[in-house]
Design an enzyme around this catalytic site. Structure first.
Site, PDB file in Angstrom:
ATOM      1  N   CYS A 171      -0.396   3.597  -6.046  1.00 58.32           N
ATOM      2  CA  CYS A 171      -1.162   2.497  -5.455  1.00 58.32           C
ATOM      3  C   CYS A 171      -2.383   3.039  -4.716  1.00 58.32           C
ATOM      4  O   CYS A 171      -2.306   4.075  -4.060  1.00 58.32           O
ATOM      5  CB  CYS A 171      -0.225   1.789  -4.484  1.00 58.32           C
ATOM      6  SG  CYS A 171      -1.046   0.741  -3.307  1.00 58.32           S
ATOM      7  N   GLY A 187       0.741  -1.261   0.000  1.00 56.10           N
ATOM      8  CA  GLY A 187       0.000   0.000   0.000  1.00 56.10           C
ATOM      9  C   GLY A 187       0.766   1.303   0.000  1.00 56.10           C
ATOM     10  O   GLY A 187       0.137   2.351  -0.130  1.00 56.10           O
ATOM     11  N   GLY A 206       2.894   2.511  -2.257  1.00 57.51           N
ATOM     12  CA  GLY A 206       3.345   2.981  -3.573  1.00 57.51           C
ATOM     13  C   GLY A 206       2.660   4.263  -4.023  1.00 57.51           C
ATOM     14  O   GLY A 206       1.485   4.498  -3.720  1.00 57.51           O
TER      15      GLY A 206
HETATM   16  P1  5GP Z   1       6.733   4.041  -5.485  1.00 56.99           P
HETATM   17  O1  5GP Z   1       8.227   4.045  -5.506  1.00 56.99           O
HETATM   18  O2  5GP Z   1       6.142   4.578  -6.738  1.00 56.99           O
HETATM   19  O3  5GP Z   1       6.170   4.678  -4.255  1.00 56.99           O
HETATM   20  O4  5GP Z   1       6.292   2.501  -5.375  1.00 56.99           O
HETATM   21  C1  5GP Z   1       6.637   1.564  -6.375  1.00 56.99           C
HETATM   22  C2  5GP Z   1       5.985   0.244  -6.041  1.00 56.99           C
HETATM   23  O5  5GP Z   1       4.559   0.380  -5.995  1.00 56.99           O
HETATM   24  C3  5GP Z   1       6.198  -0.847  -7.057  1.00 56.99           C
HETATM   25  O6  5GP Z   1       7.478  -1.425  -6.994  1.00 56.99           O
HETATM   26  C4  5GP Z   1       5.095  -1.823  -6.708  1.00 56.99           C
HETATM   27  O7  5GP Z   1       5.454  -2.674  -5.641  1.00 56.99           O
HETATM   28  C5  5GP Z   1       3.987  -0.902  -6.204  1.00 56.99           C
HETATM   29  N1  5GP Z   1       2.922  -0.766  -7.213  1.00 56.99           N
HETATM   30  C6  5GP Z   1       3.046  -0.466  -8.516  1.00 56.99           C
HETATM   31  N2  5GP Z   1       1.852  -0.399  -9.120  1.00 56.99           N
HETATM   32  C7  5GP Z   1       0.926  -0.678  -8.171  1.00 56.99           C
HETATM   33  C8  5GP Z   1      -0.500  -0.792  -8.185  1.00 56.99           C
HETATM   34  O8  5GP Z   1      -1.179  -0.571  -9.185  1.00 56.99           O
HETATM   35  N3  5GP Z   1      -1.101  -1.132  -7.007  1.00 56.99           N
HETATM   36  C9  5GP Z   1      -0.360  -1.375  -5.876  1.00 56.99           C
HETATM   37  N4  5GP Z   1      -1.022  -1.733  -4.776  1.00 56.99           N
HETATM   38  N5  5GP Z   1       0.981  -1.243  -5.822  1.00 56.99           N
HETATM   39  C10 5GP Z   1       1.613  -0.915  -6.960  1.00 56.99           C
END
Ligand code: 5GP
Length: 359
Positions: free
Chosen positions: A183, A178, A180
């Site tokens: 996300c 959660g 991301g």
């Molecule tokens: P960020 O660095 O953008 O905060 O987080 C990246 C991570 O978000 C990714 O490696 C993956 O684990 C997660 N993520 C990517 N797309 C999604 C999504 O559509 N839903 C969720 N729950 N997590 C995502």
């Protein structure tokens, strides 16, 4: 029903305290780490900051740039086998991502047969809490040779970290449910875990596992880093690796739908050039991604958002910002190397981490 009253913390709830240091210069601080693994007999050396395997950031171009800084990229799983055979030749910095379908294993086999490369593997699902997932990881471990490093996730609690290492044959467990930037799991389901506490608790659980040769379980903090400071806090909390999506989104190396704009060169009214303006960045469970790669499933909520991120220039700029922040944080904390950050870390709970710079 059960309520836990112990507070769980996010990056924004804490600041790192400075400590006396004998480090003369930030350039002396070592960010390269050497890892051995619980299951794999391989070793890995590099700067342990991954580009996420989202279809925008997990590109071949990203892997080429990050490799210059000894940083790995989890390539996204939508490349054709022939593209992978042509471009994936450096398994230390180009990790191969799979989901948990049989088709993912067939594709992996085809890739290995055609290329002769034995890649390090990232097994990636939104919810790593199912028995099927543990069984699948175990199946992959038996299928590949001892040299292969396996990273898998995502989970956010210690018992599942230990389950994946002990029974799934996983070397590095990916932590984050959660957090991301693209996300929406927490909004759609109410499920999640504040990422700093998840890293602290999960790294403690992983590092507490030692195989017969004394090699430890490891974790990769995945999601929720919006600034270099968050990356510093993730390592200080005990992460062995950190994975970045949103921070790298919008850099030149990203693939996907770019918007362009005409700009003047500032000297001539008649001379305009087309430059990158923004990139469509979406979660890999968003309806955008689901419809692009196989249709939205009715039984499954779209747990990702779509946003337009401004063009940020080359990924090198983001990387240098992150590496500079890490060196500086080590110097403030009294750590001479990235490896010691966790040992030297003292977090203080704060009401706010920084003041609004715009006033
Ligand atoms: P960020 O660095 O953008 O905060 O987080 C990246 C991570 O978000 C990714 O490696 C993956 O684990 C997660 N993520 C990517 N797309 C999604 C999504 O559509 N839903 C969720 N729950 N997590 C995502």
């Amino acid at each position: 029903m059960k309520i836990n009253y112990e507070p769980k913390l996010d990056f924004d709830d804490v600041l790192l305290a400075p400590h006396r240091s004998r480090t003369a210069s930030r350039s002396d601080i070592k960010l390269v780490r050497n890892f051995s693994f619980y299951h794999s007999d391989n070793v890995w050396e590099g700067v342990p900051v991954f580009a996420a395997n989202m279809d925008t950031t997990g590109s071949f171009a990203m892997s080429n740039t990050l490799a210059e800084y000894a940083m790995p990229t989890c390539l996204h799983k939508h490349y054709e086998v022939d593209d992978l055979v042509r471009e994936l030749y450096y398994p230390e910095t180009q990790w191969y991502s799979i989901g948990i379908k049989d088709a993912d294993i067939f594709k992996l086999n085809e890739f290995m047969d055609k290329s002769g490369v034995k890649p390090n593997i990232c097994i990636d699902v939104a919810n790593g809490y199912t028995d099927d997932f543990v069984d699948f990881c175990h199946r992959v471990r038996r299928h590949v040779n001892k040299h292969t490093i396996i990273m898998a996730g995502n989970v956010c609690t210690p018992e599942m970290v230990q389950e994946l290492i002990l029974h799934g044959g996983v070397d590095i467990v990916k932590i984050g449910i959660g957090p991301g930037s693209a996300c929406t799991t927490r909004l759609k389901t109410g499920v999640g875990f504040p990422q700093l506490s998840a890293i602290i608790e999960c790294s403690h659980a992983a590092h507490g596992l030692r195989n017969g040769d004394g090699r430890l379980g490891l974790v990769c903090a995945d999601g929720g880093c919006r600034t270099p400071a968050d990356v510093c806090k993730a390592f200080a909390a005990g992460a062995d690796f950190v994975m970045l999506g949103g921070m790298l989104a919008g850099t030149y190396e990203c693939e996907g739908d770019w918007q362009y704009e005409w700009v003047s060169d500032g000297k001539h009214d008649y001379y305009h050039k087309m430059v990158r303006k923004s990139l469509k960045f979406y979660g890999m469970s968003s309806s955008e991604a689901q419809s692009k790669y196989g249709g939205v499933k009715n039984y499954r909520a779209s747990e990702g958002r779509v946003k337009e991120v401004p063009y940020k220039g080359p990924a090198k700029d983001v990387i240098l910002d992150v590496l500079g922040g890490l060196r500086s944080a080590c110097a403030y904390m009294g750590a001479t190397k990235l490896k010691d950050m966790n040992k030297c870390a003292e977090f203080n709970l704060v009401n706010r981490t920084h003041f609004d710079q715009s006033v």
